[in-house]
Write an enzyme that holds these catalytic residues in place. Sequence first.
Site, short mmCIF file in Angstrom:
data_model
loop_
_atom_site.label_atom_id
_atom_site.label_comp_id
_atom_site.label_asym_id
_atom_site.label_seq_id
_atom_site.Cartn_x
_atom_site.Cartn_y
_atom_site.Cartn_z
N ASP A 1 9.23 2.59 1.65
CA ASP A 1 8.07 3.34 2.10
C ASP A 1 7.96 3.14 3.61
OD1 ASP A 1 5.59 4.19 2.91
OD2 ASP A 1 4.53 3.46 1.14
N PHE B 1 0.86 -1.20 0.00
CA PHE B 1 0.00 0.00 0.00
C PHE B 1 0.89 1.23 0.00
CE2 PHE B 1 -2.31 3.49 1.88
CZ PHE B 1 -3.54 3.42 1.25
N LYS C 1 2.77 10.17 8.29
CA LYS C 1 2.13 9.78 9.56
C LYS C 1 2.83 10.39 10.78
CE LYS C 1 -0.13 5.67 7.76
NZ LYS C 1 -1.54 5.97 7.96
C1 LIG Z 1 2.90 2.44 3.91
C2 LIG Z 1 2.01 3.58 3.53
N1 LIG Z 1 2.31 4.31 2.46
C3 LIG Z 1 1.56 5.35 2.09
C4 LIG Z 1 0.43 5.71 2.78
C5 LIG Z 1 -0.40 6.87 2.32
O1 LIG Z 1 -0.23 7.95 3.19
P1 LIG Z 1 -1.33 9.11 3.20
O2 LIG Z 1 -2.62 8.51 3.62
O3 LIG Z 1 -0.78 10.12 4.17
O4 LIG Z 1 -1.37 9.66 1.80
C6 LIG Z 1 0.06 4.96 3.91
C7 LIG Z 1 -1.18 5.28 4.66
O5 LIG Z 1 -1.74 4.48 5.36
C8 LIG Z 1 0.87 3.87 4.30
O6 LIG Z 1 0.57 3.12 5.36
#
Ligand SMILES: Cc1ncc(COP(=O)(O)O)c(C=O)c1O
Length: 392
Positions: free
Chosen positions: A219, A134, A248
């Site tokens: 990520d 994700f 986050k």
């Molecule tokens: C691993 C990861 N990457 C990207 C995102 C996306 O971040 P945002 O919701 O701040 O766009 C999330 C959100 O849960 C995430 O857990």
Amino acid sequence: MPDASSPFGTLMEITSRPAEVFLEGRGSWLIDARGKRYLDFVQGWAVNCLGHSPPPLVEALAQQAKKLMNCSPAYYNAPMIELARALARTSGLDQSFFTNSGGEANEGAIKLARKWGSLHKGGAYEIITMEHGFHGRTLATMSASGKPAWEKLFEPKVPGFPKVPLNDLAAVEAAITEKTVAVMVEPIQGEAGVYEASDAFLRGLSRLTKVRGILLVLDEIQTGMGRTGRLFGFEHAGIRPDVMTLGKGLGGGVPLAALVARRDVCCFAHGDQGGTFNGNPLMSAVGCAVIAELTKPGFLARVAETGAYLASELASLGGRHGFGGVRGRGLLLALDLKREIGPRVVDAAREKGLLINAPRPDSLRFMPALNVSRAEVDEMIARLDQVCGEMR
Ligand SMILES: Cc1ncc(COP(=O)(O)O)c(C=O)c1O
């Protein structure tokens, strides 16, 4: 779906939300409009690393708001410089670009890798990503994600994201072609249900990407900023990526994310990347305060200790109710329920004043504040125990 006369009827319906409206938060507790208190083990989706409205962040916001809220992304500001320096110092990477959300940081990482490929790898643009991964909800990050439910959504997707199974180094190796510019992975797949990339896999990826002259993009939006008991998830494997994204916890509750990379990878030309709010001084000042708190002596060791305690308490609770094991690291944990009762447990727990999340129907996820106390962990376990005991 709420009709126009409902109090929620003027909000776009993008997910199913319970009817409670939250008004206040303090540490690990949230209070709704009726005055009911909830023990919060969701914490803004692993965002509020210091809990709700923590004094150091409130103070940083107030002080910075009095000085300078926004100049323009066309100018430098002091908190933006200080935050970039703090990230360079703590990560061992060199340069940062700040964004408002994790998805936007990942979109930037994808653009950076493609730009680097166009300059240094004969136009290579493909980024190998993981099944069930994700990376966000922009069109490119949805395309990079491996969420099965998104496969047919918003077609046509952005091309160039071949997928491989997590922890399968041979599959990554087999997927590399002359078009490949990078491999992108989460150290723990949080949204998929808290599945770890093994340290051996991350070390293998680090070696493989170096040998093949491609980039390793981590990520760390969910795993970064102390969530796993180290400041960055990659530290457990003893590696360092070429590019990392954070979000986050970086803002501890305010919209702040970052694209961080090794200097020689930072190849954006003027105009390639930008955004009205990037490096905004108000948000950056909060990011600096977050890093100052997380790097205080003993803070991360306590996260690891509390995480180990929570994991063992969850394992015992799981044993009492016939559930499966515990997954994850630090304070990003999931409990395997072995049955698809997750959403029902979440609803019943909320009734009892406990907020938890079910990333999959058969799992619960726990992502409390990093400074959650043992007493709060015990209280959470007691409430969850009661809820699970009442489940049929
Ligand atoms: C691993 C990861 N990457 C990207 C995102 C996306 O971040 P945002 O919701 O701040 O766009 C999330 C959100 O849960 C995430 O857990």
